[in-house]
Design a protein around this motif. Structure first.
Motif, PDB file in Angstrom:
ATOM      1  N   VAL A 148      -8.593  -4.095  -3.271  1.00 50.42           N
ATOM      2  CA  VAL A 148      -8.547  -3.854  -4.715  1.00 50.42           C
ATOM      3  C   VAL A 148      -9.896  -3.645  -5.381  1.00 50.42           C
ATOM      4  O   VAL A 148     -10.018  -2.811  -6.265  1.00 50.42           O
ATOM      5  N   SER A 149     -10.941  -4.389  -4.967  1.00 52.41           N
ATOM      6  CA  SER A 149     -12.213  -4.182  -5.672  1.00 52.41           C
ATOM      7  C   SER A 149     -12.879  -2.883  -5.225  1.00 52.41           C
ATOM      8  O   SER A 149     -13.654  -2.286  -5.968  1.00 52.41           O
ATOM      9  N   ALA A 151     -11.315  -0.137  -4.956  1.00 49.53           N
ATOM     10  CA  ALA A 151     -10.696   0.922  -5.762  1.00 49.53           C
ATOM     11  C   ALA A 151     -11.509   1.196  -7.021  1.00 49.53           C
ATOM     12  O   ALA A 151     -11.361   2.226  -7.648  1.00 49.53           O
ATOM     13  N   LYS A 152     -12.361   0.247  -7.405  1.00 50.39           N
ATOM     14  CA  LYS A 152     -13.124   0.397  -8.647  1.00 50.39           C
ATOM     15  C   LYS A 152     -14.581   0.697  -8.387  1.00 50.39           C
ATOM     16  O   LYS A 152     -15.383   0.736  -9.309  1.00 50.39           O
ATOM     17  N   ARG A 154     -17.719   3.108  -7.302  1.00 53.88           N
ATOM     18  CA  ARG A 154     -18.047   4.516  -7.362  1.00 53.88           C
ATOM     19  C   ARG A 154     -18.324   5.051  -5.962  1.00 53.88           C
ATOM     20  O   ARG A 154     -18.533   4.300  -5.032  1.00 53.88           O
ATOM     21  N   LYS A 168     -19.872  -4.337 -13.466  1.00 55.14           N
ATOM     22  CA  LYS A 168     -19.702  -3.949 -14.868  1.00 55.14           C
ATOM     23  C   LYS A 168     -20.723  -2.917 -15.307  1.00 55.14           C
ATOM     24  O   LYS A 168     -20.697  -2.475 -16.437  1.00 55.14           O
ATOM     25  N   ALA A 298     -10.618 -12.786  -4.588  1.00 56.67           N
ATOM     26  CA  ALA A 298     -11.669 -11.839  -4.975  1.00 56.67           C
ATOM     27  C   ALA A 298     -12.892 -11.943  -4.073  1.00 56.67           C
ATOM     28  O   ALA A 298     -14.019 -11.759  -4.492  1.00 56.67           O
ATOM     29  N   GLU A 301     -15.233  -8.792  -3.733  1.00 56.49           N
ATOM     30  CA  GLU A 301     -16.105  -8.550  -4.883  1.00 56.49           C
ATOM     31  C   GLU A 301     -17.342  -9.443  -4.803  1.00 56.49           C
ATOM     32  O   GLU A 301     -18.473  -9.003  -4.997  1.00 56.49           O
TER      33      GLU A 301
ATOM     34  N   LEU B  67      -3.103  -4.137  -9.271  1.00 56.97           N
ATOM     35  CA  LEU B  67      -4.128  -3.152  -9.579  1.00 56.97           C
ATOM     36  C   LEU B  67      -5.433  -3.770 -10.042  1.00 56.97           C
ATOM     37  O   LEU B  67      -6.451  -3.103 -10.095  1.00 56.97           O
ATOM     38  N   ASP B  68      -5.410  -5.034 -10.429  1.00 58.96           N
ATOM     39  CA  ASP B  68      -6.602  -5.626 -11.013  1.00 58.96           C
ATOM     40  C   ASP B  68      -7.512  -6.148  -9.917  1.00 58.96           C
ATOM     41  O   ASP B  68      -7.295  -7.210  -9.359  1.00 58.96           O
ATOM     42  N   GLY B  69      -8.550  -5.369  -9.617  1.00 65.53           N
ATOM     43  CA  GLY B  69      -9.396  -5.686  -8.482  1.00 65.53           C
ATOM     44  C   GLY B  69     -10.499  -6.674  -8.796  1.00 65.53           C
ATOM     45  O   GLY B  69     -10.969  -7.365  -7.918  1.00 65.53           O
ATOM     46  N   LEU B  70     -10.937  -6.743 -10.041  1.00 66.66           N
ATOM     47  CA  LEU B  70     -12.111  -7.549 -10.356  1.00 66.66           C
ATOM     48  C   LEU B  70     -11.682  -8.898 -10.921  1.00 66.66           C
ATOM     49  O   LEU B  70     -10.683  -8.997 -11.617  1.00 66.66           O
ATOM     50  N   GLU B  71     -12.491  -9.890 -10.596  1.00 65.97           N
ATOM     51  CA  GLU B  71     -12.143 -11.248 -11.013  1.00 65.97           C
ATOM     52  C   GLU B  71     -11.884 -11.344 -12.510  1.00 65.97           C
ATOM     53  O   GLU B  71     -10.916 -11.939 -12.957  1.00 65.97           O
ATOM     54  N   ALA B  72     -12.792 -10.722 -13.271  1.00 59.68           N
ATOM     55  CA  ALA B  72     -12.676 -10.813 -14.726  1.00 59.68           C
ATOM     56  C   ALA B  72     -11.377 -10.180 -15.208  1.00 59.68           C
ATOM     57  O   ALA B  72     -10.770 -10.624 -16.186  1.00 59.68           O
ATOM     58  N   GLU B  73     -10.915  -9.154 -14.507  1.00 57.18           N
ATOM     59  CA  GLU B  73      -9.695  -8.481 -14.924  1.00 57.18           C
ATOM     60  C   GLU B  73      -8.495  -9.401 -14.764  1.00 57.18           C
ATOM     61  O   GLU B  73      -7.600  -9.436 -15.602  1.00 57.18           O
ATOM     62  N   ARG B  74      -8.476 -10.117 -13.649  1.00 55.68           N
ATOM     63  CA  ARG B  74      -7.336 -10.994 -13.415  1.00 55.68           C
ATOM     64  C   ARG B  74      -7.316 -12.113 -14.443  1.00 55.68           C
ATOM     65  O   ARG B  74      -6.278 -12.474 -14.968  1.00 55.68           O
ATOM     66  N   THR B  79      -7.625  -4.256 -17.699  1.00 68.06           N
ATOM     67  CA  THR B  79      -8.304  -3.403 -16.737  1.00 68.06           C
ATOM     68  C   THR B  79      -9.649  -3.018 -17.324  1.00 68.06           C
ATOM     69  O   THR B  79      -9.723  -2.543 -18.451  1.00 68.06           O
ATOM     70  N   ILE B  80     -10.731  -3.239 -16.578  1.00 71.01           N
ATOM     71  CA  ILE B  80     -12.060  -2.992 -17.114  1.00 71.01           C
ATOM     72  C   ILE B  80     -12.566  -1.612 -16.733  1.00 71.01           C
ATOM     73  O   ILE B  80     -13.176  -0.910 -17.517  1.00 71.01           O
ATOM     74  N   ASP B  81     -12.316  -1.217 -15.524  1.00 76.98           N
ATOM     75  CA  ASP B  81     -12.994  -0.038 -15.028  1.00 76.98           C
ATOM     76  C   ASP B  81     -12.000   0.981 -14.484  1.00 76.98           C
ATOM     77  O   ASP B  81     -10.856   0.657 -14.217  1.00 76.98           O
ATOM     78  N   ALA B  83     -10.053   2.954 -11.904  1.00 75.97           N
ATOM     79  CA  ALA B  83      -9.691   2.686 -10.512  1.00 75.97           C
ATOM     80  C   ALA B  83      -8.921   3.891  -9.988  1.00 75.97           C
ATOM     81  O   ALA B  83      -8.230   4.567 -10.745  1.00 75.97           O
TER      82      ALA B  83
END
Lengths: 309, 623
Positions: A148-149, A151-152, A154, A168, A298, A301, B67-74, B79-81, B83
């Motif tokens: 999952v991480s 996927a975000k 670049r 971020k 996570a 990440e 779909l929420d890959g980042l810790e902060a998102e969960r 959704t922050i970014d 994907a």
């Protein structure tokens, strides 16, 4: 109405060509804009495809950058032999790095937990190797469908001087215009296989006859079962617990890494066609066999923030 | 074009989804991935666990969490970014750009839309069309998306009402028809949470006869115009393994070519013919849009990275001034006149925004006047480039008309733009061919022209040192000119104030004047606070490397404040003078100046001698 049977019937060759073109474009862009790139080579199926693409991207010139293998000392023996064979066959500039300090301290995957071991022998070792080579760009074979991480992330991912990733603060990527500029000390991790799926990788290997280690094919191997994970006793360094005795089972690997941390799957797939068929039918994700991802929520990440590839 | 003629088009669809936090966007994508079996058992187990911790679906599995890959998102349930997700059916493969609806929405959506052919715009059936629906449609249109799916979600919460659905669909089509040029708009009623009409028809929507969402995505025709356009390939990398082989590697962005075709190399305009299309699997008979290839010419022709190889009979325009749509991303504001880098195709050039024609208000879509742009602003601007480039309008070809703007100091991707058209005067304003040039004029004066650029805080001692330097140069027989606030701000730049916008323009003009005087063969001494690195970098480039000496007059602000020769710090501290550098406006100190003068350790006289010594060391003046 939609046919939800799993095998894609679209034009696979055309689809793979499109992925290939995109990856080659990315590699050439790095070569044109960065000073000193390197390709991370982990000997697995993704690295094998990446190597094949790099040969194509710069043909007839040889691959214009070195390949770097971070060796933990706990890889399958066959992987090392395969690596050296590829280097000979394709005339690669191969750089092998091991964290000598970690090795001297006796860091190993049995006495230390997977997190500590991975951090010292993979993440720290990678940073040492990148610093030593003064590389400003490093190709990696990660794919967005893996985790999952990912996927975000670049395709071009800027890392600070100490190799940290800031999820971020990523550069927006529009069209196929990649911003390759880095300040002194920074570097870029580049993932040319970002848009490939695991199935694409296998279909590409099948279509182009890309060489991969035999460990991906089913064979009778000495296995011990630990907490539901099948560990292949690749050498006599695997300490057996009381009552444990390796037994021969027909297994193969879906991903390759350090043998004590990589779970095998029971399989009869001895051909690429067999693997692709198994792939299409599977109900478990690729990384389910990797013990290092299960440490914490996570966890990928977190590892990437610290500089893991 | 049918599927057989273009199998690529038939096999892959890239689309994006846009909607706000509560429209059920993540749930919709989670549902598609689940139904197409892209969520594996072990991942589903992890989602089930996360659902209990963070979920909003009660005891049901919250598919959005897959779909929420980042810790902060969960943790925050957002959704922050951007994907990217992958799935496939028997008919097509798909890449979905999942873009968040709130924080940084313009930036993220523009990013996702840049590679998408279709946008799924989500609407909550209870709320209908909101201002964000208009905003999402506007960005989709701006980035060149021509196919829209209006996904009217949460139909279960309006009793699966046919009337409500038709009302929303009609209102949207009416709105879109007046503003945008979409090729098609397909409205589909859904209840994503329960799977109604996502991948299978719903018994609860018996009045709806159209396709399910997935049916539509599998069959919609999104053939891009680039396939049928004349041949274009930006040169990416010149492949020269030995002296006998010179290949031009790149990705074809439009049309097709084959050996024998006559092509032009732009901007130079030389022509040649394609000899071979080389690949590791053997020579190819043709190269077409999307292919990454290596071309060989029949003659020795020079082409380098950034050039465009194009069909000789249908060449793209070449220009250096454009009108363009611009989306700004960076937290640092955009100012007209500030030098940036612009990357288009494989070419990176120095560029500045010369004028902001108008900014678009993202709530009302009205056009507003603007002097600067902030993050997530969208505007129409005029641009000026340091050199002419081959291009096409973005509407004709995304790859020939889309560009990114890069901050020269931070290297951030600060914005992205879409060329509308070339400004005609670019074609008509040619450099005056000059026979007496900088070198001739300098030779006549027996000196090497240079710009000595003194930067530092107000009261740091710049002007004192600059005056002494000029006196010393004059005494040595050098020809000089001094530019400082007194002779520039009172005349040429009388119209400028002290806001960030005006400071940027102030220094831009000084840099240009310094360059003209340098062309005249003079040694130009410039004494300006010049607080921003980017403008000093511009001045350096205008002067040319080697002729530019940056001198950092480094005085701690406490000392400047104590000296306060013009009483300005007192006023700034009292609040009667605003935008004062070092007090309420920033000063970006040089990182690697040619000379660093620490005034607390020296005298103005000694500092001036240091400057003279440096010029001698560099062989710029004799003796």
């Amino acid at each position: 109405m939609t046919d939800l049977s799993l095998e894609p019937h679209g034009d696979t060759a055309a689809h793979l060509r499109q992925l290939e073109d995109e990856s080659i474009h990315i590699m050439r862009e790095v070569m044109a804009e960065l000073r000193n790139p390197v390709m991370l080579y982990s000997i697995g199926k993704d690295s094998s495809v990446m190597l094949h693409l790099a040969r194509k991207a710069f043909f007839p010139a040889p691959i214009p950058f070195p390949l770097l293998h971070v060796d933990t000392g706990w890889k399958f023996r066959e992987m090392i032999a395969f690596r050296d064979r590829m280097a000979r066959e394709f005339g690669l500039r191969l750089v092998v790095h091991q964290n000598a300090e970690g090795r001297a301290r006796g860091i190993n995957p049995f006495d230390h937990d997977a997190g500590t071991y991975t951090h010292i022998m993979k993440t720290v070792a990678l940073k040492q190797a990148l610093d030593a080579g003064g590389y400003d760009a490093a190709f990696g074979g990660a794919r967005r469908d893996e985790e999952v991480s990912r996927a975000k992330e670049r395709i071009f991912s800027v890392r600070s001087a100490d190799h940290g990733w800031d999820p971020k603060n990523q550069r927006p990527e529009l069209w196929n215009l990649f911003n390759c500029r880095v300040a002194r000390g920074q570097s870029i991790r580049v993932f040319p296989l970002s848009n490939w799926t695991e199935l694409d990788i296998w279909q590409y290997i099948e279509l182009h006859g890309v060489a991969i280690p035999d460990l991906y094919f089913a064979a009778d191997r000495p296995v011990v079962e630990r907490d539901g994970t099948l560990i292949v006793a690749d050498d006599d360094r695997l300490p057996l617990r009381p009552g444990e005795k390796p037994e021969m089972r027909r297994v193969r690997f879906r991903t390759l890494g350090c043998y004590p941390l990589t779970g095998a799957i029971e399989s009869d797939a001895t051909t690429l066609a067999g693997i692709v068929a198994e792939m299409i039918a599977t109900r478990r994700s690729e990384r389910s066999g990797r013990l290092i991802d299960k440490d914490q929520a996570a966890s990928m990440e977190q590892k990437k923030r610290e500089g893991y590839f | 074009m049918d599927a057989l003629a273009d199998p690529l088009q038939a096999t892959l669809l890239r689309f994006l989804t846009c909607g706000s936090v509560d429209d059920g966007k993540s749930t919709l994508i989670g549902r598609i991935l689940f139904d197409t079996k892209r969520i594996f058992e072990d991942q589903l187990a992890a989602v089930a666990q996360a659902s209990r911790r963070f979920g909003t679906a009660g005891d049901e599995i919250d598919l959005a969490l897959a779909l929420d890959g980042l810790e902060a998102e969960r943790q925050q349930g957002i959704t922050i970014d951007v994907a990217y997700r992958f799935f496939a059916t028997a008919r097509r493969r798909f890449i979905v750009a999942d873009t968040p609806g709130h924080v940084q929405y313009t930036r993220n959506m523009a990013t996702g839309a840049s590679t998408a052919d279709l946008a799924v715009i989500l609407i909550d059936a209870r709320h209908g069309i909101l201002s964000q629906t208009r905003r999402h449609s506007f960005i989709a249109s701006l980035l060149g998306i021509r196919h829209i799916v209006l996904a009217v979600n949460k139909m279960d919460l309006v009793g699966f009402s046919a009337e409500r659905f038709r009302e929303i669909a009609e209102a949207y089509k009416e709105f879109a028809a007046t503003r945008f040029a979409f090729d098609d708009i397909t409205a589909i009623p859904l209840a994503a949470r329960h799977g109604d009409n996502v991948t299978a028809p719903s018994a609860r929507l018996p009045w709806y006869q159209g396709p399910t969402l997935l049916d539509h995505l599998e069959t919609v025709d999104v053939t891009p115009p680039a396939a049928a356009a004349p041949f274009r390939m930006p040169v990416q990398w010149v492949n020269r393994p030995d002296s006998s082989f010179r290949g031009f590697a790149g990705t074809v962005v439009a049309g097709r070519t084959e050996p024998g075709d006559t092509v032009a190399i732009l901007p130079s305009g030389q022509t040649t013919r394609i000899a071979r299309i080389v690949s590791m699997d053997g020579d190819r008979p043709e190269a077409k849009a999307g292919d990454a290839v290596t071309l060989l010419f029949t003659d020795e022709r020079d082409a380098s990275r950034g050039d465009v190889i194009a069909a000789a009979a249908a060449r793209p325009e070449v220009a250096d001034q454009f009108a363009a749509d611009l989306v700004w991303f960076d937290d640092a504001d955009l100012f007209p006149g500030r030098p940036y880098l612009l990357k288009i195709g494989t070419r990176t050039v120095s560029a500045q925004i010369t004028e902001i024609k108008h900014r678009v208000d993202m709530e009302s879509l009205d056009q507003l006047a603007a002097k600067s742009l902030s993050a997530n602003d969208v505007a129409v601007v005029n641009l000026s480039l340091a050199e002419p480039i081959p291009f096409e309008s973005y509407a004709e070809n995304r790859k020939m008309g889309g560009f990114i703007i890069i901050d020269r100091v931070t290297n951030a991707t600060a914005g992205a733009g879409m060329i509308r058209f070339a400004l005609r005067r670019a074609a008509n304003v040619h450099w005056q061919a000059i026979t007496v040039d900088r070198a001739t004029r300098a030779a006549q004066k027996g000196q090497q022209p240079a710009v000595l650029w003194l930067t530092g805080l107000s009261g740091s001692g710049k002007s004192t040192i600059a005056n002494l330097v000029e006196q010393k140069l004059l005494a040595r027989g050098a020809h000089t000119y001094l530019l400082d606030g007194d002779n520039i701000r009172h005349g040429l730049n009388r119209d400028l104030g002290f806001t960030e916008v005006d400071r940027v323009e102030n220094i831009r003009r000084v840099a240009e004047v310094a360059r003209l005087f340098m062309d005249a063969g003079l040694i130009v001494v410039v004494s300006f606070i010049s607080p921003y690195r980017a403008e000093r970098q511009l001045a350096r480039e205008r002067a040319g490397e080697g002729g530019f000496i940056e001198i950092f007059v480094d005085t701690p602000i406490e000392d400047c404040r104590r000296r306060d020769p013009k009483g300005l710090y007192a006023k700034a501290d009292a609040g009667t003078l605003v935008n004062f550098t070092g007090v309420d406006a920033p000063y970006e100190a040089p990182e690697t100046p040619e000379l660093h003068i620490r005034t607390v350790e020296t005298t103005p006289e000694a500092a001036a001698d240091t400057v003279i010594a440096e010029l001698r060391r560099r062989g710029m003046i004799g003796g």
